[in-house]
Design a protein around this motif. Structure first.
Motif, PDB file in Angstrom:
ATOM      1  N   GLU B 111      43.078  53.062  40.081  1.00 25.30           N
ATOM      2  CA  GLU B 111      42.124  52.131  40.687  1.00 25.30           C
ATOM      3  C   GLU B 111      42.570  50.697  40.408  1.00 25.30           C
ATOM      4  OE1 GLU B 111      38.250  52.111  38.778  1.00 25.30           O
ATOM      5  OE2 GLU B 111      38.165  50.005  39.350  1.00 25.30           O
ATOM      6  N   HIS B 112      42.939  50.452  39.158  1.00 24.47           N
ATOM      7  CA  HIS B 112      43.317  49.114  38.737  1.00 24.47           C
ATOM      8  C   HIS B 112      44.599  48.662  39.442  1.00 24.47           C
ATOM      9  CE1 HIS B 112      43.756  46.220  35.054  1.00 24.47           C
ATOM     10  NE2 HIS B 112      43.520  45.590  36.189  1.00 24.47           N
ATOM     11  N   ARG B 113      45.561  49.586  39.552  1.00 23.22           N
ATOM     12  CA  ARG B 113      46.811  49.275  40.240  1.00 23.22           C
ATOM     13  C   ARG B 113      46.529  48.974  41.707  1.00 23.22           C
ATOM     14  NH1 ARG B 113      52.400  52.784  39.459  1.00 23.22           N
ATOM     15  NH2 ARG B 113      53.542  51.820  41.182  1.00 23.22           N
ATOM     16  N   THR B 115      43.717  47.770  42.952  1.00 26.42           N
ATOM     17  CA  THR B 115      43.045  46.474  43.118  1.00 26.42           C
ATOM     18  C   THR B 115      44.018  45.303  42.931  1.00 26.42           C
ATOM     19  OG1 THR B 115      42.319  46.435  40.800  1.00 26.42           O
ATOM     20  CG2 THR B 115      40.763  47.310  42.409  1.00 26.42           C
ATOM     21  N   HIS B 116      45.174  45.572  42.320  1.00 24.65           N
ATOM     22  CA  HIS B 116      46.169  44.509  42.195  1.00 24.65           C
ATOM     23  C   HIS B 116      47.135  44.478  43.361  1.00 24.65           C
ATOM     24  CE1 HIS B 116      46.040  42.547  38.154  1.00 24.65           C
ATOM     25  NE2 HIS B 116      45.121  43.479  37.988  1.00 24.65           N
ATOM     26  N   ARG B 117      47.341  45.615  44.008  1.00 27.13           N
ATOM     27  CA  ARG B 117      48.399  45.709  45.005  1.00 27.13           C
ATOM     28  C   ARG B 117      47.908  45.747  46.451  1.00 27.13           C
ATOM     29  NH1 ARG B 117      51.904  43.325  43.949  1.00 27.13           N
ATOM     30  NH2 ARG B 117      53.357  44.447  45.280  1.00 27.13           N
ATOM     31  N   THR B 124      38.423  40.846  45.212  1.00 30.43           N
ATOM     32  CA  THR B 124      37.343  40.869  44.224  1.00 30.43           C
ATOM     33  C   THR B 124      37.883  40.902  42.789  1.00 30.43           C
ATOM     34  OG1 THR B 124      35.393  42.043  43.444  1.00 30.43           O
ATOM     35  CG2 THR B 124      37.040  43.376  44.531  1.00 30.43           C
ATOM     36  N   HIS B 125      38.999  41.639  42.563  1.00 27.12           N
ATOM     37  CA  HIS B 125      39.506  41.735  41.189  1.00 27.12           C
ATOM     38  C   HIS B 125      40.133  40.419  40.725  1.00 27.12           C
ATOM     39  CE1 HIS B 125      40.750  43.573  37.517  1.00 27.12           C
ATOM     40  NE2 HIS B 125      42.040  43.444  37.773  1.00 27.12           N
ATOM     41  N   THR B 126      40.540  39.576  41.674  1.00 28.67           N
ATOM     42  CA  THR B 126      41.132  38.282  41.323  1.00 28.67           C
ATOM     43  C   THR B 126      40.155  37.434  40.506  1.00 28.67           C
ATOM     44  OG1 THR B 126      42.106  36.256  42.206  1.00 28.67           O
ATOM     45  CG2 THR B 126      40.418  37.275  43.546  1.00 28.67           C
ATOM     46  N   HIS B 128      38.293  38.386  38.027  1.00 29.33           N
ATOM     47  CA  HIS B 128      38.507  38.692  36.612  1.00 29.33           C
ATOM     48  C   HIS B 128      39.760  37.995  36.075  1.00 29.33           C
ATOM     49  CE1 HIS B 128      38.266  40.955  32.914  1.00 29.33           C
ATOM     50  NE2 HIS B 128      39.506  41.387  33.065  1.00 29.33           N
ATOM     51  N   HIS B 129      40.740  37.790  36.944  1.00 28.09           N
ATOM     52  CA  HIS B 129      42.002  37.201  36.505  1.00 28.09           C
ATOM     53  C   HIS B 129      42.060  35.696  36.678  1.00 28.09           C
ATOM     54  CE1 HIS B 129      44.398  40.756  35.477  1.00 28.09           C
ATOM     55  NE2 HIS B 129      43.613  41.391  36.331  1.00 28.09           N
ATOM     56  N   SER B 130      41.009  35.094  37.223  1.00 29.14           N
ATOM     57  CA  SER B 130      41.091  33.681  37.594  1.00 29.14           C
ATOM     58  C   SER B 130      40.788  32.717  36.454  1.00 29.14           C
ATOM     59  CB  SER B 130      40.162  33.395  38.779  1.00 29.14           C
ATOM     60  OG  SER B 130      38.822  33.659  38.422  1.00 29.14           O
ATOM     61  N   VAL B 205      49.228  40.499  28.221  1.00 30.83           N
ATOM     62  CA  VAL B 205      50.301  40.569  29.205  1.00 30.83           C
ATOM     63  C   VAL B 205      49.720  40.789  30.606  1.00 30.83           C
ATOM     64  CG1 VAL B 205      52.182  42.064  30.024  1.00 30.83           C
ATOM     65  CG2 VAL B 205      52.104  41.343  27.627  1.00 30.83           C
ATOM     66  N   HIS B 206      48.734  41.698  30.683  1.00 33.79           N
ATOM     67  CA  HIS B 206      48.130  41.998  31.990  1.00 33.79           C
ATOM     68  C   HIS B 206      47.495  40.758  32.624  1.00 33.79           C
ATOM     69  CE1 HIS B 206      46.247  44.140  35.220  1.00 33.79           C
ATOM     70  NE2 HIS B 206      45.073  43.641  34.873  1.00 33.79           N
ATOM     71  N   HIS B 207      46.987  39.853  31.778  1.00 29.14           N
ATOM     72  CA  HIS B 207      46.344  38.648  32.294  1.00 29.14           C
ATOM     73  C   HIS B 207      47.336  37.486  32.468  1.00 29.14           C
ATOM     74  CE1 HIS B 207      41.876  39.234  32.441  1.00 29.14           C
ATOM     75  NE2 HIS B 207      42.246  40.364  31.880  1.00 29.14           N
TER      76      HIS B 207
END
Ligand SMILES: [Zn+2]
Lengths: 159, 301
Positions: B111-113, B115-117, B124-126, B128-130, B205-207
């Protein structure tokens, strides 16, 4: 191209892990042996609200109205006595095949195999399938259950 | 070994879930206090950081409202719908719940992969990373549609035969575990732990927006999935947190919707149906070709 193959292999591996995990989980059951032969057969009772570990839970299963009304052990299609355990107890009748059935049980705390009463007032806990409360005495129609899992609550009137 | 196979009543599981969830949330506030003191000592404390922290909780409030009130009903309905296709008969006990958590973690990895790809999910997942920061409040920074994607990726577990409430429990445990990873305070943990489990180091690293850290370490509880599937990166050079294209804002409205405005702009800009579809379903870094050029297909990655 290489990354596509890699993605495909990774997804395939993941599905195998899921299938293997689910299969392994399906074998990890408290009554695996009984269930393996026939998954859907049988009647399972979840007897809840047992107040202590004393004595036994005695269960009678009936398949017709007259026998159920009489509450006579000789007319029951199935009988089990299980050591009482505080809280919830699961009791399996794996060999029951059709139904409908009505179930009546009592908590024989003093171990005399009798449902002790004084002037019609119960001194030991009891439960009936389909009963909505301690004073409900359902007829066969209302008490009838089919195969699967059935929850029966034990009521104590002397506490 | 009997205790492993003793059936667990579902209400007990749900109560435990609420209890863990609530306590982690409460304790995370105490931990945030420690982190703020640390920021102050390092002279990194400023209004932008504080604004960012407050906005994290505002996005969380929005997420809770959407999830528990709007999505919750749909969620359970979908889960109970899938239950009728259950392949295996699985009892609920400690052993099977443990297996379910491992499998839910694998589902979370994908799911996570995803939402990144896939750009529409990244929209929407951006959120969390913003954040350009990395502290425990970032753990609660969620996008508006973050609750949608888990349904599709966890449905296979229900079809496999796990009880919908057990799957939900496992999902929440995987999510709760990750809350405590969002911190700079904890360095690297002992090696065997870093090998099997996701840790603050792996999640930093993920962030990261550093080139070698992009789209790495998707794992929830376990990092072994990334090691197996080739998406692992070790924390080496200092992590630069946030997006490749920063949002430079602590405004919760901008934070919540920047993914969708960016997605909308890209789709609008893309010439032709094929490019528009690719803008939606392609990876976030894909840019549509300039209008009027004859190039229909962008070069392969
Ligand atoms: Zn992510």
């Amino acid at each position: 191209m290489l990354s596509t193959i890699r993605l495909f292999v990774s997804l395939t591996v993941s599905f195998f892990i899921l299938a293997a995990g689910a299969w392994a989980a399906s074998t990890l059951s408290s009554h695996a042996a009984a269930e393996n032969t026939n998954v859907s057969a049988g009647l399972t009772l979840q007897v809840t609200d047992i107040r202590n570990d004393k004595g036994k839970i005695i269960v009678l299963v009936f398949d017709d109205a007259a026998a159920f009304q009489s509450d006579d052990v000789n007319k029951a299609v199935a009988y089990q006595e299980v050591n009482a355990a505080q809280g919830t107890l699961e009791i399996d009748f794996a060999n029951l095949t059709e139904g409908p059935y009505a179930v009546s049980l009592f908590h024989d705390e003093n171990g005399d195999y009798d449902f002790n009463m004084v002037d019609g007032y119960p001194l030991e806990g009891y439960g009936i399938s389909g009963a909505s409360g301690p004073l409900d005495e359902p007829d066969f129609q209302k008490a009838a259950v089919t195969l699967g899992t059935v929850t029966i609550r034990v009521f104590y009137l002397d506490s | 070994m009997d205790f492993l196979l003793t059936p667990i009543p579902l209400p007990q599981l749900t109560d435990f879930e609420t209890w863990v969830n609530d306590w982690v949330f409460v304790l995370s506030f105490a931990f945030l206090g420690v982190e703020l003191v640390r920021y102050a000592v390092q002279k990194r404390l400023n209004w932008s950081l504080l604004g960012d922290t407050i906005s994290n909780y505002i996005t969380f409030a929005g997420f809770i409202v959407l999830n528990y009130i709007v999505l919750g009903v749909f969620y359970l309905a979908a889960y109970f719908y899938f239950q009728q296709f259950a392949l295996f008969d699985i009892e609920t006990n400690l052993a099977t719940v443990a297996i379910c958590i491992v499998l839910a973690d694998l589902a979370y990895y994908w799911e996570h992969r995803f939402t990144h790809r896939v750009n529409v999910a990244w929209a929407t997942h951006t959120v969390h990373h913003s954040s350009p920061h990395f502290n425990i409040s970032v753990a609660n920074r969620f996008g508006p549609m973050d609750g949608v994607w888990p349904i599709f990726f966890h449905a296979p577990l229900i079809v496999a035969g796990f009880d919908p409430l057990v799957v939900l429990f496992a999902e929440i445990m995987v999510q709760t575990y990750q809350t405590i990873l969002h911190t700079e305070v904890i360095g690297k943990l002992p090696r065997p732990f870093e090998f099997f489990f996701n840790t603050p180091s792996h999640h930093r690293v993920h962030h990261g927006s550093n080139a070698q850290y992009l789209d790495k370490n998707y794992g929830g509880v376990f990092i072994i999935w990334d090691r197996m599937f080739g998406t692992f990166a070790k924390e080496e050079e200092p992590v630069v947190y946030g997006l490749v294209r920063p949002i430079n804002s602590v405004n919760p409205v901008v934070i919540w919707f920047h993914g969708f405005t960016r997605l909308g702009a890209k789709v609008a800009h893309a010439p032709g149906l094929f490019s528009k579809l690719r803008a939606i379903l392609g990876p976030p870094e894909w840019e549509p070709p300039e209008r009027g050029t004859r190039q229909r297909f962008a070069p392969a990655e």
